[in-house]
Design an enzyme around this catalytic site. Structure first.
Site, PDB file in Angstrom:
ATOM      1  N   GLY A  71      43.549  50.896  27.504  1.00 18.06           N
ATOM      2  CA  GLY A  71      43.265  50.863  28.941  1.00 18.06           C
ATOM      3  C   GLY A  71      44.494  51.211  29.745  1.00 18.06           C
ATOM      4  N   LYS A 114      30.569  37.059  40.704  1.00 18.53           N
ATOM      5  CA  LYS A 114      30.897  38.450  40.364  1.00 18.53           C
ATOM      6  C   LYS A 114      29.919  39.363  41.080  1.00 18.53           C
ATOM      7  CE  LYS A 114      33.900  40.576  37.677  1.00 18.53           C
ATOM      8  NZ  LYS A 114      35.209  40.075  37.203  1.00 18.53           N
ATOM      9  N   GLY A 162      44.344  51.207  33.363  1.00 13.79           N
ATOM     10  CA  GLY A 162      43.922  50.950  34.743  1.00 13.79           C
ATOM     11  C   GLY A 162      44.712  49.835  35.411  1.00 13.79           C
ATOM     12  N   ASN A 163      44.022  49.056  36.281  1.00 13.44           N
ATOM     13  CA  ASN A 163      44.643  47.953  37.035  1.00 13.44           C
ATOM     14  C   ASN A 163      45.444  47.031  36.139  1.00 13.44           C
ATOM     15  OD1 ASN A 163      43.506  48.724  39.447  1.00 13.44           O
ATOM     16  ND2 ASN A 163      41.756  47.350  39.295  1.00 13.44           N
ATOM     17  N   ALA A 164      44.932  46.748  34.958  1.00 13.92           N
ATOM     18  CA  ALA A 164      45.590  45.771  34.084  1.00 13.92           C
ATOM     19  C   ALA A 164      46.488  46.454  33.050  1.00 13.92           C
ATOM     20  CB  ALA A 164      44.521  44.915  33.393  1.00 13.92           C
ATOM     21  N   GLY A 165      45.932  47.380  32.293  1.00 12.32           N
ATOM     22  CA  GLY A 165      46.674  48.008  31.193  1.00 12.32           C
ATOM     23  C   GLY A 165      47.898  48.783  31.657  1.00 12.32           C
TER      24      GLY A 165
HETATM   25  N1  GLU Z   1      38.486  40.877  38.898  1.00 10.00           N
HETATM   26  C1  GLU Z   1      39.532  39.979  38.480  1.00 10.00           C
HETATM   27  C2  GLU Z   1      39.063  39.100  37.338  1.00 10.00           C
HETATM   28  O1  GLU Z   1      38.177  39.432  36.607  1.00 10.00           O
HETATM   29  C3  GLU Z   1      40.077  39.180  39.666  1.00 10.00           C
HETATM   30  C4  GLU Z   1      39.089  38.319  40.345  1.00 10.00           C
HETATM   31  C5  GLU Z   1      39.583  37.730  41.648  1.00 10.00           C
HETATM   32  O2  GLU Z   1      40.742  37.951  41.972  1.00 10.00           O
HETATM   33  O3  GLU Z   1      38.791  37.057  42.298  1.00 10.00           O
HETATM   34  O4  GLU Z   1      39.630  38.072  37.088  1.00 10.00           O
END
Ligand code: GLU
Length: 421
Positions: free
Chosen positions: A219, A107, A221-224
């Site tokens: 949320g 990360k 964003g990208n997910a919500g």
């Molecule tokens: N950031 C996303 C996660 O937390 C995707 C990570 C990725 O695709 O490497 O799973």
């Protein structure tokens, strides 16, 4: 006042310790898995629009690479810190292992406020971050991706900068890219789509009829945001949703299009006629069939878990439920499906993207989604089977512990085979 531990890395260690106890993990493997293998901190100078240079702090962590290169997103956030990045890297390790894809966990993050930066500053920062961590990443070493407040455009700049450093195109260094530069079809909503496969299977198991089921999402964003429309495809209605400025509620169900337009116009979700305003805290306590935390960590804690009325929790964010809340939900018999199962669709399609970049052979969106569905259902079943195995021995374990046991066992076996312990 709660004295609960809210440090994300300590929480991730506590979760691992609990799983290790249940599965009787070898102490040497346990010790190796309690800490990241490598941690890098960088200070990055960036030229800002006023002509001045500002220094930003950034991080990149390789948590465990026994099963393959480190994999995980990069977050841009004013409150970013090394403890959060380490925890998220640990959760990526379990996420890739549970999905059974050939990647480890990593990360990254930069302490910054992307909302106050223009495109040029964001591009400068993104390129400078890649120059700083260039030695630490690579398609065979560590493959970053988007996360909180980072986008496909940012991934494209980062890929471009890395390719310049290497002297040749290296599309597979990063995933979540726009399709124009060989991102995967289907990556944009894969996190939410993966979660919908889990929701479908879990609803069947717990006999929750999704037709007209009430769903609350924290949320936008990208997910919500993507989860909103997909939930509706299952026949359910989204009665509440929120972003960092607060939430909105409508008993009859909300309209995504209207909300997006409202947010674009005013910067907030509230203000639409006939739609009530509510706080993020109130949203979590609504009487709904399914609650989907899809924002940040530590949202459901020992302080509010008791007041939750949802019949099921689906963790689309990373780390939204603390161990204390976990215990409370477990006692209340509210099934809580953990982050590294529920939101694994993102990294699974990232894996497809990396594989496509490596072999230079590209798949259709349909192929991607079918393969994703296969892996999500397999992961879900592995968690349920593990819970059932323990139930036969008279021990009730949570979905989170079921998921931990599957994931940790695979990483421990890989480390053993490699002779690390
Ligand atoms: N950031 C996303 C996660 O937390 C995707 C990570 C990725 O695709 O490497 O799973």
């Amino acid at each position: 006042m709660t004295t609960e531990e809210l440090d994300p890395f300590k929480i991730s260690q506590e979760q691992l310790d609990t799983a290790a106890g249940i599965m009787k993990l070898d102490p040497a493997a346990h010790a190796l898995l309690r800490e990241p293998m490598q941690t890098l901190t960088v200070n990055i100078p960036v030229k800002m629009r006023d002509g001045k240079t500002r220094t930003f702090q950034g991080f990149r962590v390789h948590y465990n690479t026994a099963r393959g290169p480190a994999k995980g997103g990069i977050r841009y956030h004013p409150q970013e810190n090394i403890s959060t990045v380490k925890a998220l890297a640990a959760w990526m390790t379990w996420k890739c292992s549970l999905a059974d894809i050939p990647l480890g966990g990593g990360k990254g993050g930069v302490i910054c406020d992307p909302k106050s930066m223009n495109d040029e500053e964001l591009e400068n920062l993104s390129r400078a971050y890649v120059r700083s961590i260039g030695r630490f990443i690579g398609p065979k070493v560590d493959v970053p991706a988007p996360d909180v407040y980072t986008t496909p455009q940012i991934m494209a700049w980062m890929m471009d900068e890395y390719s310049k450093l290497e002297g040749h195109d290296e599309f597979g260094v990063i995933t979540g890219k726009p399709v124009e530069v060989w991102g995967s079809q289907g990556r944009f909503d894969s996190t939410a789509l993966g979660a919908m496969f889990v929701l479908r299977e879990a609803a069947k198991l717990h006999k929750i009829n999704m037709k007209n089921a009430k769903v609350a999402i924290q949320g936008f964003g990208n997910a919500g945001g993507f989860a909103f429309e997909l939930v509706k495809k299952l026949g359910a209605k989204v009665v509440a949703i929120s972003d960092s400025s607060g939430g909105v509620y409508s008993k009859a169900g909300l309209d995504y299009q209207k909300l997006s337009e409202q947010k674009k116009k005013t910067g907030e979700l509230s203000g639409i006629k006939g739609v009530e305003k509510l706080t993020n805290e109130e949203l979590l306590e609504l009487d709904v069939d399914v609650l989907i935390p899809a924002a940040l960590e530590n949202q459901i804690t020992g302080a509010n878990a008791d007041r939750l009325k949802a019949r099921m929790v689906l963790e689309l964010a990373n780390g939204p439920v603390t161990p204390e809340a976990d215990r409370i939900l477990f006692e209340k018999k509210v099934p809580d499906y953990p982050d590294f199962l529920v939101n694994s669709g993102g990294v699974i399609v990232s894996y497809f993207e990396w594989a496509q970049n490596t072999q230079n052979w590209y798949w259709t969106e349909d192929e991607v989604n079918k393969k994703l569905e296969g892996i999500m259902v397999r992961s879900f079943n592995s968690v349920i089977d593990t819970q059932a195995k323990f139930a036969k021995q008279g021990a009730r374990i949570s979905p989170r512990m079921g998921a931990y046991i599957v994931a940790v066992d695979r990483v421990a076996k890989a480390m053993k085979a490699r002779g690390w312990y």
